[in-house]
Design an enzyme around this catalytic site. Structure first.
Site, PDB file in Angstrom:
ATOM      1  N   SER A 173     -22.535  26.987  44.515  1.00  0.00           N
ATOM      2  CA  SER A 173     -22.115  25.865  44.862  1.00  0.00           C
ATOM      3  C   SER A 173     -22.744  24.168  44.753  1.00  0.00           C
ATOM      4  CB  SER A 173     -21.187  25.675  45.400  1.00  0.00           C
ATOM      5  OG  SER A 173     -20.419  24.978  46.100  1.00  0.00           O
ATOM      6  N   TYR A 186     -20.345  27.866  55.130  1.00  0.00           N
ATOM      7  CA  TYR A 186     -19.686  27.426  53.091  1.00  0.00           C
ATOM      8  C   TYR A 186     -21.275  27.440  52.906  1.00  0.00           C
ATOM      9  CZ  TYR A 186     -17.953  26.970  48.702  1.00  0.00           C
ATOM     10  OH  TYR A 186     -18.096  27.165  47.621  1.00  0.00           O
TER      11      TYR A 186
END
Length: 233
Positions: A173, A186
């Site tokens: 990501s 995350y």
């Protein structure tokens, strides 16, 4: 405001380099890799990026092995892939569970064959500040977003190395390169995923397995259902 101006000034030379690179490739296109007939395993294929990735591989006539914890979602993806003309095998797998990964990998080898392209895409995200994020949520974030990459790679990489042929894709990501408030677990897990990809790439090179390729994808926030209306500057 000053930071925004500085960011733009730093971005301009990069944009120029990328534009020149794209222009060059438009005149001298690189031959695309054929994935027809390759056995492609995609984790988290029951929705979002994993599902759309499966559709693209299906169009390219790959043999698909689809993993997801959601039985209904994975069966929908598999059915659509078959409509596109591809073989698709759906498995319900909990990517936060190491033993489930290993046992499912054995089933895949027995029922389908050796995986030649592994797309580690499964991921979870919890939006909260550090103290509001429950300990089990932090653990699950790392179990799915990075530890699962170790277990799937350990399961399927040996066959790729024996054949000196294969490809491991790490779906990380943009959060693996920058931080966002209220996404501490995350972002940390995605930084780890990027590190996993880089270390794996170097290790394969050191072992002389030049036929086993690696890729790391770092998309910006996408509305896949995990975060509603995602947006960043």
């Amino acid at each position: 405001m000053i930071k925004l101006v500085l960011d733009c000034l730093l971005l301009l030379p990069l944009l120029l380099i990328f534009l020149l690179e794209s222009l060059l490739k438009s005149f001298i296109p690189k031959k695309r890799k054929s994935v027809a007939g390759e056995v492609v395993l995609i984790t988290g294929a029951g929705h979002g990026i994993g599902r759309l990735t499966a559709y693209e591989f299906a169009k390219l006539k790959s043999k698909l092995v689809l993993w997801d914890i959601n039985k209904h979602g994975i069966e929908e993806t598999a059915a659509e892939c078959r409509k596109l003309g591809a073989q698709a095998h759906a498995f319900v797998v909990d990517c936060s569970n190491r033993e489930d990964i290993y046992s499912s990998a054995k089933k895949v080898k027995t029922e389908v064959g050796d995986v030649s392209i592994l797309v580690n895409n499964a991921g979870v995200v919890y939006t909260a500040d550090l103290f509001a994020t429950q300990d089990p949520q932090i653990e699950k974030t790392f179990e799915v977003n990075v530890l699962a990459h170790f277990w799937t790679t350990k399961a399927f990489l040996p066959a790729m190395m024996r054949n000196n042929h294969g490809h491991i894709v790490t779906v990380a990501s943009a959060a693996g390169h920058t931080t966002v408030p209220f996404l501490m677990a995350y972002c940390s897990s995605k930084f780890a995923a990027v590190g996993f990809h880089r270390a794996l790439t170097d290790e394969l090179a050191a072992l002389g397995r030049t036929g086993v390729k690696t890729s790391c994808l770092c998309p910006n926030f996408i509305n896949t259902g995990f975060i509603k209306n995602p947006s960043t500057r």
